[in-house]
Design a protein around this motif. Structure first.
Motif, PDB file in Angstrom:
ATOM      1  N   TYR A  72      61.308  34.762  21.226  1.00  0.00           N
ATOM      2  CA  TYR A  72      60.339  34.470  20.169  1.00  0.00           C
ATOM      3  C   TYR A  72      60.156  35.737  19.343  1.00  0.00           C
ATOM      4  O   TYR A  72      59.734  36.781  19.858  1.00  0.00           O
ATOM      5  N   VAL A  73      60.486  35.658  18.054  1.00  0.00           N
ATOM      6  CA  VAL A  73      60.471  36.808  17.154  1.00  0.00           C
ATOM      7  C   VAL A  73      59.278  36.717  16.210  1.00  0.00           C
ATOM      8  O   VAL A  73      58.990  35.649  15.665  1.00  0.00           O
ATOM      9  N   VAL A  74      58.596  37.850  16.009  1.00  0.00           N
ATOM     10  CA  VAL A  74      57.480  37.903  15.062  1.00  0.00           C
ATOM     11  C   VAL A  74      57.741  39.032  14.063  1.00  0.00           C
ATOM     12  O   VAL A  74      57.849  40.198  14.443  1.00  0.00           O
ATOM     13  N   TYR A  75      57.856  38.654  12.792  1.00  0.00           N
ATOM     14  CA  TYR A  75      58.022  39.632  11.719  1.00  0.00           C
ATOM     15  C   TYR A  75      56.658  40.050  11.169  1.00  0.00           C
ATOM     16  O   TYR A  75      55.703  39.270  11.206  1.00  0.00           O
ATOM     17  N   LYS A  76      56.601  41.251  10.633  1.00  0.00           N
ATOM     18  CA  LYS A  76      55.420  41.698   9.893  1.00  0.00           C
ATOM     19  C   LYS A  76      55.609  41.265   8.448  1.00  0.00           C
ATOM     20  O   LYS A  76      56.382  41.874   7.697  1.00  0.00           O
ATOM     21  N   ALA A  77      54.926  40.195   8.062  1.00  0.00           N
ATOM     22  CA  ALA A  77      55.114  39.647   6.720  1.00  0.00           C
ATOM     23  C   ALA A  77      54.042  38.608   6.427  1.00  0.00           C
ATOM     24  O   ALA A  77      53.399  38.074   7.334  1.00  0.00           O
ATOM     25  N   GLU A  78      53.875  38.299   5.152  1.00  0.00           N
ATOM     26  CA  GLU A  78      52.942  37.256   4.733  1.00  0.00           C
ATOM     27  C   GLU A  78      53.594  35.882   4.823  1.00  0.00           C
ATOM     28  O   GLU A  78      52.920  34.880   5.065  1.00  0.00           O
TER      29      GLU A  78
END
Length: 236
Positions: A72-78
């Motif tokens: 499970y990947v989480v990007y820093k982005a809106e």
């Protein structure tokens, strides 16, 4: 000692396939230092390589028999763009938060997808070993655990370097391989000032392919009793 007694009692008669360890980590945009070869006589050798303090968060979930669940990947982005989810390991889930870290909403989505897919496929008692993420747990997650016979064993704070199986057996070699992959990528793309999220899934795919040799170490470590969000799944 109380933790180990509790762990041993909880794991009694539970099949390795029904024991799961998950942990959040990050892959940085810095390949680190390495040895360089320069022509004899160069007085001031210098290697110019772009890097930043950026990082991408991931949740790894591994069973005690060495099976790696979808990452499970989480990007820093809106926002989450389709170009950021193409070419990753099979079944990988993608999301984004403003901080780039897991919050309670994203954790619930991770639990409802990755964890519940695993739990629903298995009969009998399931045990999850993890850090004390009480801030991420909510009523919905607890109710799911009660319905599907899932028990948590929380690792004591300030002890994950010796009691968190993924920390002990997996993350160090994982990040060593990642630094080598990132270095190669940056040398092939010298004009990029930061790691392009369009490229990350394919780099992650390469990383997973190369660290499969460590699955036996995971198995051994796990079996020893010592705003709104949006998620997308990439399949190919």
């Amino acid at each position: 000692m109380e933790y180990f007694r509790n762990l041993e009692e909880t794991l009694k008669d539970v099949a390795p396939s029904n024991i799961l360890n998950f942990d959040e980590t990050n892959l940085t945009d810095d390949p680190g230092s390495s040895k360089c070869i320069f022509r004899r006589g160069v007085k001031y050798p210098e290697r110019v390589l772009n890097s930043t303090k950026g990082a991408i968060s991931l949740m790894f979930s591994v069973t005690a028999n060495g099976s790696l669940l979808p990452i499970y990947v989480v990007y820093k982005a809106e926002n989450l763009y389709s170009e950021w989810i193409q070419g990753g390991p099979r079944g990988t889930m993608y999301n984004r938060t403003r901080s780039g870290w897991f919050d309670s909403f994203v954790f619930e989505d991770y639990f409802n997808t990755t964890i519940m897919d695993w739990a629903k496929s298995l009969p009998g008692k399931k045990v999850i070993i993890c850090d004390n993420l009480s801030s991420h747990l909510n009523v919905s997650v607890i109710e799911l655990c009660e319905c599907h016979n899932i028990q948590f064993v929380f690792i004591p704070s300030s002890s994950t370097h010796i009691t968190q199986p993924l920390d002990v057996a997996f993350f160090a070699p994982l990040k060593k391989v990642w630094r080598a992959i990132l270095l190669k990528h940056k040398m092939e793309n010298p004009n990029q000032t930061t790691l392009n999220k369009n490229h990350f899934p394919k780099l992650l795919h390469s990383l997973v392919d190369q660290v499969e040799i460590y699955s036996s170490k995971i198995s051994k470590a796990d079996s020893e009793p010592r705003g709104s969000t949006h998620s997308t799944q990439e399949k190919y």
